[in-house]
Design a protein around this motif. Structure first.
Motif, PDB file in Angstrom:
ATOM      1  N   TYR A  14       0.837  -1.201   0.000  1.00  0.00           N
ATOM      2  CA  TYR A  14       0.000   0.000   0.000  1.00  0.00           C
ATOM      3  C   TYR A  14       0.869   1.247   0.000  1.00  0.00           C
ATOM      4  CZ  TYR A  14      -3.478   3.472   1.433  1.00  0.00           C
ATOM      5  OH  TYR A  14      -4.292   4.571   1.491  1.00  0.00           O
ATOM      6  N   GLN A  15       0.902   1.935  -1.114  1.00  0.00           N
ATOM      7  CA  GLN A  15       1.428   3.295  -1.232  1.00  0.00           C
ATOM      8  C   GLN A  15       2.942   3.448  -1.021  1.00  0.00           C
ATOM      9  OE1 GLN A  15      -1.167   4.795  -2.845  1.00  0.00           O
ATOM     10  NE2 GLN A  15      -1.164   6.573  -1.511  1.00  0.00           N
ATOM     11  N   THR A  16       3.733   2.389  -1.089  1.00  0.00           N
ATOM     12  CA  THR A  16       5.185   2.521  -0.880  1.00  0.00           C
ATOM     13  C   THR A  16       5.938   1.790  -2.003  1.00  0.00           C
ATOM     14  OG1 THR A  16       5.140   0.603   0.614  1.00  0.00           O
ATOM     15  CG2 THR A  16       5.025   2.788   1.627  1.00  0.00           C
ATOM     16  N   PRO A  17       5.900   2.303  -3.219  1.00  0.00           N
ATOM     17  CA  PRO A  17       6.494   1.589  -4.352  1.00  0.00           C
ATOM     18  C   PRO A  17       7.995   1.368  -4.229  1.00  0.00           C
ATOM     19  CG  PRO A  17       5.884   3.843  -4.963  1.00  0.00           C
ATOM     20  CD  PRO A  17       5.271   3.579  -3.627  1.00  0.00           C
ATOM     21  N   GLU A  18       8.723   2.303  -3.628  1.00  0.00           N
ATOM     22  CA  GLU A  18      10.172   2.128  -3.507  1.00  0.00           C
ATOM     23  C   GLU A  18      10.518   0.967  -2.587  1.00  0.00           C
ATOM     24  OE1 GLU A  18       8.560   4.960  -2.949  1.00  0.00           O
ATOM     25  OE2 GLU A  18       9.118   6.206  -4.680  1.00  0.00           O
ATOM     26  N   ASN A  41      -3.159  -2.997  -2.222  1.00  0.00           N
ATOM     27  CA  ASN A  41      -4.304  -2.821  -1.341  1.00  0.00           C
ATOM     28  C   ASN A  41      -4.926  -1.430  -1.487  1.00  0.00           C
ATOM     29  OD1 ASN A  41      -6.047  -3.830   0.573  1.00  0.00           O
ATOM     30  ND2 ASN A  41      -4.663  -3.609   2.296  1.00  0.00           N
ATOM     31  N   GLY A  42      -5.308  -1.088  -2.733  1.00  0.00           N
ATOM     32  CA  GLY A  42      -6.006   0.166  -2.959  1.00  0.00           C
ATOM     33  C   GLY A  42      -5.129   1.389  -3.071  1.00  0.00           C
ATOM     34  N   SER A  43      -3.901   1.233  -3.572  1.00  0.00           N
ATOM     35  CA  SER A  43      -3.010   2.388  -3.745  1.00  0.00           C
ATOM     36  C   SER A  43      -3.561   3.363  -4.785  1.00  0.00           C
ATOM     37  CB  SER A  43      -1.615   1.934  -4.190  1.00  0.00           C
ATOM     38  OG  SER A  43      -0.967   1.195  -3.193  1.00  0.00           O
ATOM     39  N   ASP A  44      -3.060   4.600  -4.769  1.00  0.00           N
ATOM     40  CA  ASP A  44      -3.439   5.588  -5.773  1.00  0.00           C
ATOM     41  C   ASP A  44      -3.011   5.120  -7.159  1.00  0.00           C
ATOM     42  OD1 ASP A  44      -4.317   7.113  -3.657  1.00  0.00           O
ATOM     43  OD2 ASP A  44      -2.524   8.385  -3.605  1.00  0.00           O
ATOM     44  N   GLN A  45      -3.709   5.591  -8.173  1.00  0.00           N
ATOM     45  CA  GLN A  45      -3.424   5.146  -9.533  1.00  0.00           C
ATOM     46  C   GLN A  45      -2.010   5.496  -9.964  1.00  0.00           C
ATOM     47  OE1 GLN A  45      -5.534   3.199 -11.437  1.00  0.00           O
ATOM     48  NE2 GLN A  45      -3.653   2.968 -12.644  1.00  0.00           N
ATOM     49  N   GLU A  46      -1.500   6.649  -9.549  1.00  0.00           N
ATOM     50  CA  GLU A  46      -0.141   7.022  -9.946  1.00  0.00           C
ATOM     51  C   GLU A  46       0.898   6.068  -9.330  1.00  0.00           C
ATOM     52  OE1 GLU A  46       0.692  10.469  -6.550  1.00  0.00           O
ATOM     53  OE2 GLU A  46       0.313  11.045  -8.641  1.00  0.00           O
ATOM     54  N   LYS A  50       3.337   3.474 -11.488  1.00  0.00           N
ATOM     55  CA  LYS A  50       4.779   3.434 -11.248  1.00  0.00           C
ATOM     56  C   LYS A  50       5.260   2.005 -11.030  1.00  0.00           C
ATOM     57  CE  LYS A  50       8.348   5.627  -8.407  1.00  0.00           C
ATOM     58  NZ  LYS A  50       8.604   6.620  -7.326  1.00  0.00           N
ATOM     59  N   ILE A  51       4.498   1.248 -10.281  1.00  0.00           N
ATOM     60  CA  ILE A  51       4.871  -0.147 -10.008  1.00  0.00           C
ATOM     61  C   ILE A  51       4.788  -0.988 -11.269  1.00  0.00           C
ATOM     62  CG2 ILE A  51       4.192  -2.241  -8.765  1.00  0.00           C
ATOM     63  CD1 ILE A  51       3.243  -0.361  -6.495  1.00  0.00           C
ATOM     64  N   GLU A  52       3.757  -0.779 -12.055  1.00  0.00           N
ATOM     65  CA  GLU A  52       3.557  -1.608 -13.245  1.00  0.00           C
ATOM     66  C   GLU A  52       4.638  -1.391 -14.299  1.00  0.00           C
ATOM     67  OE1 GLU A  52      -0.484  -0.986 -14.457  1.00  0.00           O
ATOM     68  OE2 GLU A  52      -1.248  -2.461 -13.021  1.00  0.00           O
ATOM     69  N   GLU A  53       5.425  -0.345 -14.161  1.00  0.00           N
ATOM     70  CA  GLU A  53       6.535  -0.131 -15.091  1.00  0.00           C
ATOM     71  C   GLU A  53       7.576  -1.240 -14.998  1.00  0.00           C
ATOM     72  OE1 GLU A  53       8.199   3.693 -14.403  1.00  0.00           O
ATOM     73  OE2 GLU A  53       6.417   4.794 -15.050  1.00  0.00           O
ATOM     74  N   TRP A  54       7.655  -1.885 -13.813  1.00  0.00           N
ATOM     75  CA  TRP A  54       8.689  -2.898 -13.641  1.00  0.00           C
ATOM     76  C   TRP A  54       8.169  -4.253 -13.159  1.00  0.00           C
ATOM     77  CZ3 TRP A  54       8.935  -4.862  -8.751  1.00  0.00           C
ATOM     78  CH2 TRP A  54       8.396  -4.078  -7.713  1.00  0.00           C
ATOM     79  N   LYS A  67      -9.498  -2.575  -5.459  1.00  0.00           N
ATOM     80  CA  LYS A  67     -10.001  -1.235  -5.718  1.00  0.00           C
ATOM     81  C   LYS A  67      -9.942  -0.323  -4.505  1.00  0.00           C
ATOM     82  CE  LYS A  67     -13.084  -2.567  -9.509  1.00  0.00           C
ATOM     83  NZ  LYS A  67     -14.487  -2.570 -10.003  1.00  0.00           N
ATOM     84  N   GLU A  68      -9.948  -0.917  -3.314  1.00  0.00           N
ATOM     85  CA  GLU A  68      -9.909  -0.101  -2.103  1.00  0.00           C
ATOM     86  C   GLU A  68      -9.005  -0.756  -1.072  1.00  0.00           C
ATOM     87  OE1 GLU A  68     -13.930   0.104  -0.793  1.00  0.00           O
ATOM     88  OE2 GLU A  68     -13.993  -1.985  -0.131  1.00  0.00           O
TER      89      GLU A  68
END
Length: 220
Positions: A14-18, A41-46, A50-54, A67-68
């Motif tokens: 959730y919300q911590t891509p790095e 687990n419902g992260s923001d779309q941006e 970012k995650i889906e890039e890799w 979704k949430e």
């Protein structure tokens, strides 16, 4: 049986891509054939973008987006019931770094040799509200950042829930059912940042969490 046919690793994010990047890539570096399911687990779309890039190029890694935010315990429950088919589930936090391999093979052998083993990982002794305790009579549960459980046993127990200790009722009932937990030094093979996600996003426990904390401080 081959390891990758018995164990699936699950990471709730959730919300911590790095942090997730290090967690996924370090695990896959040591276990490229073990199935890995990452549940967003419902992260923001941006963040998702970012995650889906890799992540889609990572070996044996499946990316599932919710979704949430269901919060950590319910998301683990969702994964065990809907996204895993193997005998065992290795729950790994998104703020971890796997330092070496070999430990899942050792854990697999413990399960094979012990029919009543439900879970393996670092022990945590807690009171009835789930707060850490030094009382000799404290309950024993596993630390959630890195634990392996028997999925079939899990499905017959209370689910993991949204709570400061989402596994508390589950492990309590497992002991009552004659199952047991086995201690394993996960911190010797995995570095855990501790509260890496919670430090950024919080636990989302609301007034219930505050009430549990106050009641615990009062010894109730």
């Amino acid at each position: 049986m081959e390891l990758h046919k018995q164990i699936t690793t699950v990471i709730i994010h959730y919300q911590t891509p790095e942090l997730l990047l290090k967690s996924v890539q370090s695990f896959n570096a040591h276990y490229p054939k073990v199935p890995l399911v990452v549940i967003d687990n419902g992260s923001d779309q941006e963040v998702i973008d970012k995650i889906e890039e890799w992540i889609l190029s990572e070996p044996e890694t499946r990316w599932v987006t919710l979704k949430e935010n269901r919060f950590h315990g319910p998301a683990m429950d969702y994964a065990a019931r809907n996204e895993v088919q193997t005998d065992y589930v290795f729950f790994l936090d998104s703020d971890t770094e796997t330092l070496e391999g070999g430990f899942l093979e050792e854990i697999q052998q413990i399960f094979i040799q012990d029919d009543h083993c439900y879970g393996i990982g670092m022990f945590n002794r807690v009171n009835r509200r789930g707060f850490s305790s030094t009382d000799p009579a404290a309950e024993i549960i596993l630390q959630t950042p890195y634990m392996v459980i028997n999925r079939q046993y899990y499905l017959g127990l209370p689910p993991f829930i949204h709570h400061g200790q989402p596994t508390l009722a589950n492990f309590r009932q497992s002991w009552a059912n004659g199952l047991h937990l086995v201690e394993y030094p996960m911190d010797s093979v995995i570095d855990h940042l501790w509260r890496g996600t919670a430090r950024k996003t919080g636990y989302g426990l609301g007034w219930r969490g505050k009430m549990e904390y106050l009641l615990n401080k009062m010894g109730l």
